[in-house]
Design a protein around this motif. Sequence first.
Motif, PDB file in Angstrom:
ATOM      1  N   GLU A   1      94.281 106.719-119.466  1.00 47.23           N
ATOM      2  CA  GLU A   1      95.395 106.235-120.277  1.00 47.23           C
ATOM      3  C   GLU A   1      94.868 105.756-121.622  1.00 47.23           C
ATOM      4  O   GLU A   1      93.814 105.139-121.686  1.00 47.23           O
ATOM      5  CB  GLU A   1      96.093 105.049-119.588  1.00 47.23           C
ATOM      6  CG  GLU A   1      96.648 105.356-118.233  1.00 47.23           C
ATOM      7  CD  GLU A   1      97.141 104.104-117.506  1.00 47.23           C
ATOM      8  OE1 GLU A   1      96.982 102.982-118.034  1.00 47.23           O
ATOM      9  OE2 GLU A   1      97.686 104.260-116.410  1.00 47.23           O
ATOM     10  N   VAL A   2      95.626 106.023-122.662  1.00 45.55           N
ATOM     11  CA  VAL A   2      95.277 105.549-124.002  1.00 45.55           C
ATOM     12  C   VAL A   2      96.542 104.941-124.597  1.00 45.55           C
ATOM     13  O   VAL A   2      97.569 105.607-124.689  1.00 45.55           O
ATOM     14  CB  VAL A   2      94.766 106.701-124.899  1.00 45.55           C
ATOM     15  CG1 VAL A   2      94.454 106.201-126.296  1.00 45.55           C
ATOM     16  CG2 VAL A   2      93.539 107.376-124.276  1.00 45.55           C
TER      17      VAL A   2
ATOM     18  N   GLU B   1      94.186  99.693-125.634  1.00 44.71           N
ATOM     19  CA  GLU B   1      93.811  99.570-124.233  1.00 44.71           C
ATOM     20  C   GLU B   1      93.619 100.963-123.652  1.00 44.71           C
ATOM     21  O   GLU B   1      94.529 101.790-123.697  1.00 44.71           O
ATOM     22  CB  GLU B   1      94.874  98.803-123.448  1.00 44.71           C
ATOM     23  CG  GLU B   1      94.976  97.362-123.859  1.00 44.71           C
ATOM     24  CD  GLU B   1      95.934  96.554-123.010  1.00 44.71           C
ATOM     25  OE1 GLU B   1      96.432  97.060-121.976  1.00 44.71           O
ATOM     26  OE2 GLU B   1      96.189  95.397-123.388  1.00 44.71           O
ATOM     27  N   ILE B   2      92.431 101.170-123.122  1.00 45.89           N
ATOM     28  CA  ILE B   2      92.081 102.467-122.565  1.00 45.89           C
ATOM     29  C   ILE B   2      91.875 102.289-121.066  1.00 45.89           C
ATOM     30  O   ILE B   2      91.035 101.499-120.632  1.00 45.89           O
ATOM     31  CB  ILE B   2      90.769 103.009-123.186  1.00 45.89           C
ATOM     32  CG1 ILE B   2      90.723 102.808-124.701  1.00 45.89           C
ATOM     33  CG2 ILE B   2      90.540 104.457-122.768  1.00 45.89           C
ATOM     34  CD1 ILE B   2      91.890 103.324-125.481  1.00 45.89           C
TER      35      ILE B   2
ATOM     36  N   THR C   1      85.068 104.928-108.918  1.00 48.29           N
ATOM     37  CA  THR C   1      86.299 104.753-108.143  1.00 48.29           C
ATOM     38  C   THR C   1      87.059 103.457-108.446  1.00 48.29           C
ATOM     39  O   THR C   1      87.992 103.105-107.751  1.00 48.29           O
ATOM     40  CB  THR C   1      86.055 104.828-106.612  1.00 48.29           C
ATOM     41  OG1 THR C   1      85.330 103.676-106.189  1.00 48.29           O
ATOM     42  CG2 THR C   1      85.319 106.106-106.221  1.00 48.29           C
ATOM     43  N   LYS C   2      86.690 102.739-109.489  1.00 50.06           N
ATOM     44  CA  LYS C   2      87.399 101.521-109.883  1.00 50.06           C
ATOM     45  C   LYS C   2      88.119 101.748-111.206  1.00 50.06           C
ATOM     46  O   LYS C   2      87.611 102.445-112.083  1.00 50.06           O
ATOM     47  CB  LYS C   2      86.440 100.344-110.006  1.00 50.06           C
ATOM     48  CG  LYS C   2      85.824  99.956-108.680  1.00 50.06           C
ATOM     49  CD  LYS C   2      84.951  98.757-108.817  1.00 50.06           C
ATOM     50  CE  LYS C   2      84.352  98.414-107.456  1.00 50.06           C
ATOM     51  NZ  LYS C   2      83.457  97.283-107.545  1.00 50.06           N
ATOM     52  N   PHE C   3      89.314 101.131-111.342  1.00 54.92           N
ATOM     53  CA  PHE C   3      90.108 101.272-112.564  1.00 54.92           C
ATOM     54  C   PHE C   3      89.845 100.081-113.479  1.00 54.92           C
ATOM     55  O   PHE C   3      89.860  98.938-113.039  1.00 54.92           O
ATOM     56  CB  PHE C   3      91.601 101.351-112.235  1.00 54.92           C
ATOM     57  CG  PHE C   3      92.448 101.656-113.435  1.00 54.92           C
ATOM     58  CD1 PHE C   3      92.634 102.968-113.847  1.00 54.92           C
ATOM     59  CD2 PHE C   3      93.041 100.643-114.165  1.00 54.92           C
ATOM     60  CE1 PHE C   3      93.404 103.260-114.959  1.00 54.92           C
ATOM     61  CE2 PHE C   3      93.822 100.915-115.280  1.00 54.92           C
ATOM     62  CZ  PHE C   3      94.002 102.239-115.677  1.00 54.92           C
ATOM     63  N   TYR C   4      89.610 100.376-114.751  1.00 56.51           N
ATOM     64  CA  TYR C   4      89.348  99.349-115.747  1.00 56.51           C
ATOM     65  C   TYR C   4      90.260  99.546-116.946  1.00 56.51           C
ATOM     66  O   TYR C   4      90.574 100.679-117.330  1.00 56.51           O
ATOM     67  CB  TYR C   4      87.902  99.422-116.261  1.00 56.51           C
ATOM     68  CG  TYR C   4      86.858  99.176-115.208  1.00 56.51           C
ATOM     69  CD1 TYR C   4      86.373  97.896-114.981  1.00 56.51           C
ATOM     70  CD2 TYR C   4      86.342 100.221-114.452  1.00 56.51           C
ATOM     71  CE1 TYR C   4      85.397  97.659-114.019  1.00 56.51           C
ATOM     72  CE2 TYR C   4      85.368  99.995-113.487  1.00 56.51           C
ATOM     73  CZ  TYR C   4      84.910  98.712-113.282  1.00 56.51           C
ATOM     74  OH  TYR C   4      83.951  98.479-112.320  1.00 56.51           O
TER      75      TYR C   4
ATOM     76  N   VAL D   1      86.741  93.721-124.512  1.00 61.45           N
ATOM     77  CA  VAL D   1      86.500  93.340-123.126  1.00 61.45           C
ATOM     78  C   VAL D   1      86.849  94.511-122.196  1.00 61.45           C
ATOM     79  O   VAL D   1      87.649  95.376-122.556  1.00 61.45           O
ATOM     80  CB  VAL D   1      87.339  92.077-122.766  1.00 61.45           C
ATOM     81  CG1 VAL D   1      88.813  92.383-122.778  1.00 61.45           C
ATOM     82  CG2 VAL D   1      86.926  91.482-121.438  1.00 61.45           C
ATOM     83  N   SER D   2      86.255  94.495-121.009  1.00 62.69           N
ATOM     84  CA  SER D   2      86.591  95.449-119.958  1.00 62.69           C
ATOM     85  C   SER D   2      87.091  94.652-118.771  1.00 62.69           C
ATOM     86  O   SER D   2      86.396  93.733-118.304  1.00 62.69           O
ATOM     87  CB  SER D   2      85.369  96.280-119.583  1.00 62.69           C
ATOM     88  OG  SER D   2      85.687  97.199-118.575  1.00 62.69           O
ATOM     89  N   ILE D   3      88.293  94.976-118.282  1.00 62.07           N
ATOM     90  CA  ILE D   3      88.911  94.220-117.197  1.00 62.07           C
ATOM     91  C   ILE D   3      89.127  95.123-116.003  1.00 62.07           C
ATOM     92  O   ILE D   3      89.806  96.141-116.118  1.00 62.07           O
ATOM     93  CB  ILE D   3      90.265  93.632-117.652  1.00 62.07           C
ATOM     94  CG1 ILE D   3      90.078  92.781-118.911  1.00 62.07           C
ATOM     95  CG2 ILE D   3      90.919  92.837-116.532  1.00 62.07           C
ATOM     96  CD1 ILE D   3      91.376  92.470-119.623  1.00 62.07           C
ATOM     97  N   GLU D   4      88.563  94.758-114.855  1.00 68.70           N
ATOM     98  CA  GLU D   4      88.787  95.535-113.645  1.00 68.70           C
ATOM     99  C   GLU D   4      90.180  95.225-113.104  1.00 68.70           C
ATOM    100  O   GLU D   4      90.587  94.080-113.004  1.00 68.70           O
ATOM    101  CB  GLU D   4      87.736  95.200-112.581  1.00 68.70           C
ATOM    102  CG  GLU D   4      87.902  96.047-111.327  1.00 68.70           C
ATOM    103  CD  GLU D   4      86.840  95.762-110.279  1.00 68.70           C
ATOM    104  OE1 GLU D   4      87.039  96.197-109.134  1.00 68.70           O
ATOM    105  OE2 GLU D   4      85.822  95.110-110.584  1.00 68.70           O
ATOM    106  N   LYS D   5      90.926  96.287-112.781  1.00 67.76           N
ATOM    107  CA  LYS D   5      92.273  96.138-112.240  1.00 67.76           C
ATOM    108  C   LYS D   5      92.257  96.517-110.771  1.00 67.76           C
ATOM    109  O   LYS D   5      91.494  97.378-110.358  1.00 67.76           O
ATOM    110  CB  LYS D   5      93.272  97.058-112.975  1.00 67.76           C
ATOM    111  CG  LYS D   5      93.400  96.748-114.444  1.00 67.76           C
ATOM    112  CD  LYS D   5      94.168  95.497-114.648  1.00 67.76           C
ATOM    113  CE  LYS D   5      94.463  95.287-116.113  1.00 67.76           C
ATOM    114  NZ  LYS D   5      95.440  94.272-116.360  1.00 67.76           N
ATOM    115  N   ASN D   6      93.125  95.896-110.009  1.00 66.63           N
ATOM    116  CA  ASN D   6      93.222  96.222-108.575  1.00 66.63           C
ATOM    117  C   ASN D   6      94.260  97.263-108.336  1.00 66.63           C
ATOM    118  O   ASN D   6      95.221  97.424-108.898  1.00 66.63           O
ATOM    119  CB  ASN D   6      93.557  94.976-107.760  1.00 66.63           C
ATOM    120  CG  ASN D   6      92.401  93.998-107.800  1.00 66.63           C
ATOM    121  OD1 ASN D   6      91.261  94.389-107.938  1.00 66.63           O
ATOM    122  ND2 ASN D   6      92.710  92.726-107.686  1.00 66.63           N
TER     123      ASN D   6
END
Length: 157
Positions: free
Chosen positions: A116-117, A130-131, A137-140, A152-157
């Motif tokens: 996503e961009v 926000e990219i 296998t984790k979404f950031y 910043v890079s944020i890990e999303k659940n």
Amino acid sequence: MKNVFLAFTFLCSSYLIAQEGTNMKKVITPPELVRVAFEKEYPGKVPVWSEEYVGDDADEVRFEAKYNVTNSTKAVAIYDNLGNMKAYELQIPFSQLPPKTQAYLKKNYAPKEIREVAMVVDDKKNTTYEIGVIKNTKFYDVVFDKDGDFDVSIEKN
């Protein structure tokens, strides 16, 4: 035996559908102030509304209007319960990112990892990019400032 198998299959699929539904936001009808604010800002657009609770104690509600800008471009307008816009997120092509952002992403992520961009403008008119990426296998959400510098890079659940 055939009926037992069918019943088991039905129960399993029902369980999976129910589990998937718990991760989705409920489609709602927002308060009139919110609806009118959206219609004034984006006349003729047909949104799908959802709500999210935010804040330290999740005591503030935000209403999200997801809609199509064009057939291939999506946007989200986020409002508080009084109809004040809190943020606007617009899907954009990779080529519209600042050059610094493009260079950072090309260096650190394979093209297939970028999902996503978006350009995001908050209620104070601050612009960020926000990219959404998938790595291991984790979404950031990888966030960049208006000039294209990494934030910043944020890990999303």
